[in-house]
Design a protein around this motif. Structure first.
Motif, PDB file in Angstrom:
ATOM      1  N   VAL A 255       1.374  -1.476  -0.090  1.00 41.57           N
ATOM      2  CA  VAL A 255       0.352   0.096   0.121  1.00 41.57           C
ATOM      3  C   VAL A 255       0.869   1.401   0.215  1.00 41.57           C
ATOM      4  O   VAL A 255       0.712   1.974  -1.022  1.00 41.57           O
ATOM      5  CB  VAL A 255      -0.443  -0.729   0.833  1.00 41.57           C
ATOM      6  N   SER A 256       1.978   1.018   1.004  1.00 41.57           N
ATOM      7  CA  SER A 256       2.859   2.200   0.969  1.00 41.57           C
ATOM      8  C   SER A 256       4.001   2.869  -0.462  1.00 41.57           C
ATOM      9  O   SER A 256       3.827   3.643  -1.132  1.00 41.57           O
ATOM     10  CB  SER A 256       3.987   2.731   2.659  1.00 41.57           C
ATOM     11  N   ALA A 263       1.606   9.180  -6.155  1.00 40.75           N
ATOM     12  CA  ALA A 263       1.509  10.643  -5.202  1.00 40.75           C
ATOM     13  C   ALA A 263       2.891  11.374  -6.405  1.00 40.75           C
ATOM     14  O   ALA A 263       2.442  12.261  -6.384  1.00 40.75           O
ATOM     15  CB  ALA A 263       1.493  10.714  -3.724  1.00 40.75           C
ATOM     16  N   ASP A 264       3.779  10.265  -6.715  1.00 44.86           N
ATOM     17  CA  ASP A 264       5.077  11.323  -7.553  1.00 44.86           C
ATOM     18  C   ASP A 264       4.446  11.437  -9.023  1.00 44.86           C
ATOM     19  O   ASP A 264       4.652  12.482  -9.183  1.00 44.86           O
ATOM     20  CB  ASP A 264       6.109  10.517  -7.255  1.00 44.86           C
ATOM     21  N   TRP A 302      -3.327  11.016   4.926  1.00 44.25           N
ATOM     22  CA  TRP A 302      -3.788   9.483   5.018  1.00 44.25           C
ATOM     23  C   TRP A 302      -2.066   8.922   5.118  1.00 44.25           C
ATOM     24  O   TRP A 302      -1.879   7.885   4.513  1.00 44.25           O
ATOM     25  CB  TRP A 302      -4.516   8.480   4.338  1.00 44.25           C
ATOM     26  N   GLY A 303      -1.239   9.589   5.418  1.00 48.14           N
ATOM     27  CA  GLY A 303       0.317   9.269   5.742  1.00 48.14           C
ATOM     28  C   GLY A 303       1.315  10.397   4.401  1.00 48.14           C
ATOM     29  O   GLY A 303       0.497  10.522   3.127  1.00 48.14           O
ATOM     30  N   THR A 304       2.425  10.785   5.248  1.00 45.91           N
ATOM     31  CA  THR A 304       3.277  11.769   4.260  1.00 45.91           C
ATOM     32  C   THR A 304       3.820  10.447   3.375  1.00 45.91           C
ATOM     33  O   THR A 304       4.129   9.362   3.326  1.00 45.91           O
ATOM     34  CB  THR A 304       3.547  12.673   4.905  1.00 45.91           C
ATOM     35  N   GLN A 305       4.538  10.876   2.275  1.00 47.77           N
ATOM     36  CA  GLN A 305       5.537  10.605   1.075  1.00 47.77           C
ATOM     37  C   GLN A 305       6.323   9.487   2.357  1.00 47.77           C
ATOM     38  O   GLN A 305       7.136   8.599   2.077  1.00 47.77           O
ATOM     39  CB  GLN A 305       5.959  11.351   0.357  1.00 47.77           C
ATOM     40  N   HIS A 308       5.064   6.931   4.035  1.00 54.87           N
ATOM     41  CA  HIS A 308       5.180   5.902   3.103  1.00 54.87           C
ATOM     42  C   HIS A 308       6.211   4.976   2.862  1.00 54.87           C
ATOM     43  O   HIS A 308       6.486   4.195   3.281  1.00 54.87           O
ATOM     44  CB  HIS A 308       3.708   6.224   1.950  1.00 54.87           C
ATOM     45  N   ARG A 309       7.254   5.912   2.069  1.00 55.66           N
ATOM     46  CA  ARG A 309       8.723   5.538   2.189  1.00 55.66           C
ATOM     47  C   ARG A 309       8.834   4.536   3.903  1.00 55.66           C
ATOM     48  O   ARG A 309      10.004   3.645   3.441  1.00 55.66           O
ATOM     49  CB  ARG A 309       9.679   6.514   2.180  1.00 55.66           C
ATOM     50  N   SER A 310       9.275   5.024   4.392  1.00 57.73           N
ATOM     51  CA  SER A 310      10.118   4.626   6.175  1.00 57.73           C
ATOM     52  C   SER A 310       8.954   3.880   5.905  1.00 57.73           C
ATOM     53  O   SER A 310       9.732   1.884   6.642  1.00 57.73           O
ATOM     54  CB  SER A 310       9.199   5.638   6.758  1.00 57.73           C
TER      55      SER A 310
END
Lengths: 322, 378
Positions: A255-256, A263-264, A302-305, A308-310
């Motif tokens: 999902v992340s 988003a990118d 719902w979570g920053t970039q 989600h990368r982390s």
């Protein structure tokens, strides 16, 4: 393996496209931004009639109990057409947060929900129009009272401070609800990115400068080709994460990954779209700005970039590489 | 919509995994762009062929095992995950062979494919010329009619593997009055034939991965023309789509590189934490390309053809490969300049945006053929 939408899923997407293309959503969104909810609620009910609000609601709550793939199909279309309203909170997150009779109202399109979810969703979306307001606090679900309204980049996302009150229920594992919301956000970003690309291609085909359409210039072509490439490759991640939700897999990782890539890609589509349109795209009269603002807003919710990368890195560090 | 493997695919994957675990050399072979490395890689191809693993998607009669496209993608995933040697015959396996399946005769397939599968005949590609790079239709090397065949003359360049390869394939102008895409013929030529002179060219890594090929009235029989004389452009487009698309750089390669990058990141504890995001993006990119490919495989299995989306493919992986290796070098810090697999991989990745049609050419293709933007001056 068959990694493609089924005929029924394609048909569902097409029916939503038909419904939303005829709905003048840009005007609905502008009126929603101005606090005039009626056209937006009418559209909400029409989408509920074709099942969008019932997808994630289990059958014993009068829902469809559909899979995450169907949810992604619907949210991609919502994002493409820029449909306003607390869709993610109501139709993606809430049905996985609690098993309660109020879900029957969600399925029927009568109940709208607004969520606060610290630290990812500190401001409650459309809390004035929502009748179910829940602050997720660890495993506690609290009611909240809408406070001051906040002014944001995307006027059609009406945000409010949320003041949490009493605990009304608990959710032992809110992870599924969060992941469905994050995935629905990724799908909306993918759809918004595709709208931005489509409109930019249309514009590049008709805008004439130096005696030729600007789409003939390689400088313009190459920008748009890069957007197309990024969106084409983000799509399978979004659907792959839906398959992981439905059939098992490393759900947080997938999902992340989908959210990061969608988003990118959508942001590249927005920046490129503005550049290709030039000054007309920078005006409030042109719809491009609505989608540009939506992409920026969705990228942080719902979570920053970085979050989600982390999460992807946490999975990779633990050895979930294949 | 699913990502499940059926029993046959799972069994095939397990067989490949076991075989590779047993046979992949413990120490990497020397570069196939050296004489010794080339010979060692040829032996490896023969070993693969003995297990019928050198060209799994081919029909059995040519040494393959009729594997589905999905199984071929799985084979590639296992192959690169195992760190198996680079494919010295990739020009033949992934460019010429698909062209022969589409446009060759049964006789050509029977004659050319089995020795290709065993590495007995290693193929070089001969597309570019000194004045025909991205603009391949400007090529000037000629094929002149003679008794029972053609005489090839001219100069080819940037010819990968030609320094040590046995044979080459490419386009030649067979109609002297023709221009651009017309009047071209697709020919296979023996690099040991009379009139051929090969001059190796050292690449950035110092090894002769390229060569120039000078041809002076080199005889090739009619049997070595693929498709109709004069129809070479159309025949070559099959090769181009295969090179850009699925077959040359399958997801397995990037998934394996991303997994190694994750290992490197876990080990390099002193590395700048700011690099972590780029590690995540490299893995996400490799996973995206894997899933995108599964989607393509599904469409092809249902009868679609690989079209301009092969340019989307190439644009994506060429940039992913560079970014992934740049991240590895940045993780290595001041040691990155030392000779090692990541430095070699980075040098190799830098060629990706150039060969098989530059990224700029691919962007034109995506813009014009996928997005429908008007064709303009180049």
């Amino acid at each position: 393996m068959r990694f493609a939408l089924s005929a029924e899923q394609r048909q569902f997407a097409e029916s939503l496209t038909g419904l939303l293309s005829a709905a003048d959503v840009a005007t609905v969104a502008r009126r929603w931004a101005g606090g005039e909810h009626e056209p937006g609620l009418k559209l909400w009910r029409r989408l509920a009639e074709v099942g969008v609000t019932a997808l994630a609601v289990p059958e014993h709550r009068d829902g469809l109990g559909a899979g995450a793939v169907e949810l992604v199909v619907a949210f991609e279309r919502l994002g493409y057409h820029g449909v306003p309203g607390p869709w993610t909170d109501t139709a993606a997150a809430l049905p996985a947060l609690l098993d309660d009779e109020l879900l029957a109202g969600v399925a029927a399109g009568e109940t709208l929900a607004s969520l606060r979810w610290d630290p990812h969703v500190p401001h409650a979306l459309d809390a004035d129009v929502a009748d179910t307001r829940i602050a997720v606090d660890g495993t506690d679900l609290r009611v909240f009272t809408p406070g001051r309204s906040l002014s944001g980049v995307d006027g059609s996302r009406r945000l409010f401070e949320a003041v949490p009150g009493d605990v009304i229920a608990s959710c032992p594992d809110p992870g599924r609800a969060f992941d469905q919301a994050a995935l629905a956000t990724a799908a909306q970003l993918l759809g918004a990115g595709r709208w931005l690309l489509d409109r930019s291609v249309d514009y590049a085909r008709q805008r004439v400068q130096y005696g030729r359409t600007i789409g003939e210039f390689q400088a313009v072509k190459h920008l748009l080709a890069d957007v197309a490439t990024r969106l084409e490759l983000a799509g399978p991640l979004v659907y792959g994460a839906a398959v992981a939700l439905d059939a098992g897999g490393d759900v947080p990782r997938d999902v992340s990954a989908a959210r990061v890539a969608a988003a990118d890609a959508a942001y590249l589509a927005a920046r490129t779209g503005l550049q290709v349109h030039g000054a007309i795209g920078y005006t409030a009269e042109h719809p491009l700005g609505l989608w540009l603002a939506k992409v920026r807003a969705l990228t942080g919710t719902w979570g920053t970039q970085a979050f989600h990368r982390s999460r992807v890195l946490t999975a990779l560090r633990a050895g979930s590489v294949r | 919509m699913d990502l499940d493997l059926d029993e046959h695919a799972r069994a095939f994957r397990a067989e490949v995994r076991d075989w590779l675990a047993e046979h992949v050399p413990g120490t990497p072979l020397p570069s196939f762009d050296t004489a010794e490395g080339f010979a060692r890689h040829r032996e490896w191809e023969a070993l693969l062929a003995d297990a019928r693993l050198s060209a799994v998607a081919w029909p059995e009669e040519y040494g393959g095992r009729d594997a589905s496209l999905l199984e071929w993608v799985l084979f590639e995933e296992e192959y690169y995950a195992a760190g198996a040697p680079g494919r010295v015959n990739q020009n033949g396996l992934f460019m010429l062979a698909p062209t022969l399946f589409s446009h060759g005769t049964a006789e050509q397939r029977r004659r050319v494919l089995p020795p290709m599968a065993r590495g007995e005949q290693v193929w070089a590609q001969a597309w570019s010329e000194p004045d025909a790079g991205s603009d391949i239709a400007a090529l000037r090397s000629t094929a002149t009619r003679t008794d029972g065949g053609w005489l090839l003359s001219g100069q080819k360049t940037w010819s990968s593997r030609a320094a040590f390869a046995d044979r080459a394939f490419g386009l030649f102008r067979s109609d002297p009055d023709s221009e651009r895409h017309r009047g071209l013929t697709y020919v296979m030529v023996d690099l040991r034939a009379e009139g051929v002179r090969v001059r190796p060219i050292a690449q950035l890594d110092g090894e002769p991965g390229f060569a120039e090929i000078f041809l002076d009235e080199v005889y090739v029989p009619d049997a070595d023309v693929i498709g109709e004389p004069g129809d070479g452009w159309r025949v070559a487009m099959t090769t181009a789509n295969n090179e850009r698309g699925l077959s040359l750089r399958s997801p397995g390669r990037f998934l394996a590189a991303a997994a190694r990058l994750v290992d490197l990141w876990r080990r390099e504890e002193a590395a700048d934490p700011a690099l972590a995001g780029r590690v995540a993006d490299a893995w996400i990119g490799a996973r995206a390309y894997q899933l995108y490919t599964y989607g393509t495989v599904t469409r092809l299995a249902e009868g679609a053809e690989l079209g301009p989306e092969s340019s989307v493919n190439k644009l994506f992986w060429s940039q992913l490969d560079v970014a992934l290796h740049e991240t590895a070098l940045d993780l290595l810090g001041p040691s990155a300049e030392l000779r090692g697999p990541w430095l070699d991989g980075w040098l190799f990745a830098l060629a990706g945006p150039i060969y098989g049609g530059t990224d700029q050419i691919q962007r034109n293709t995506v813009a014009e053929r996928l997005l429908g933007l008007p064709r303009g001056p180049r």
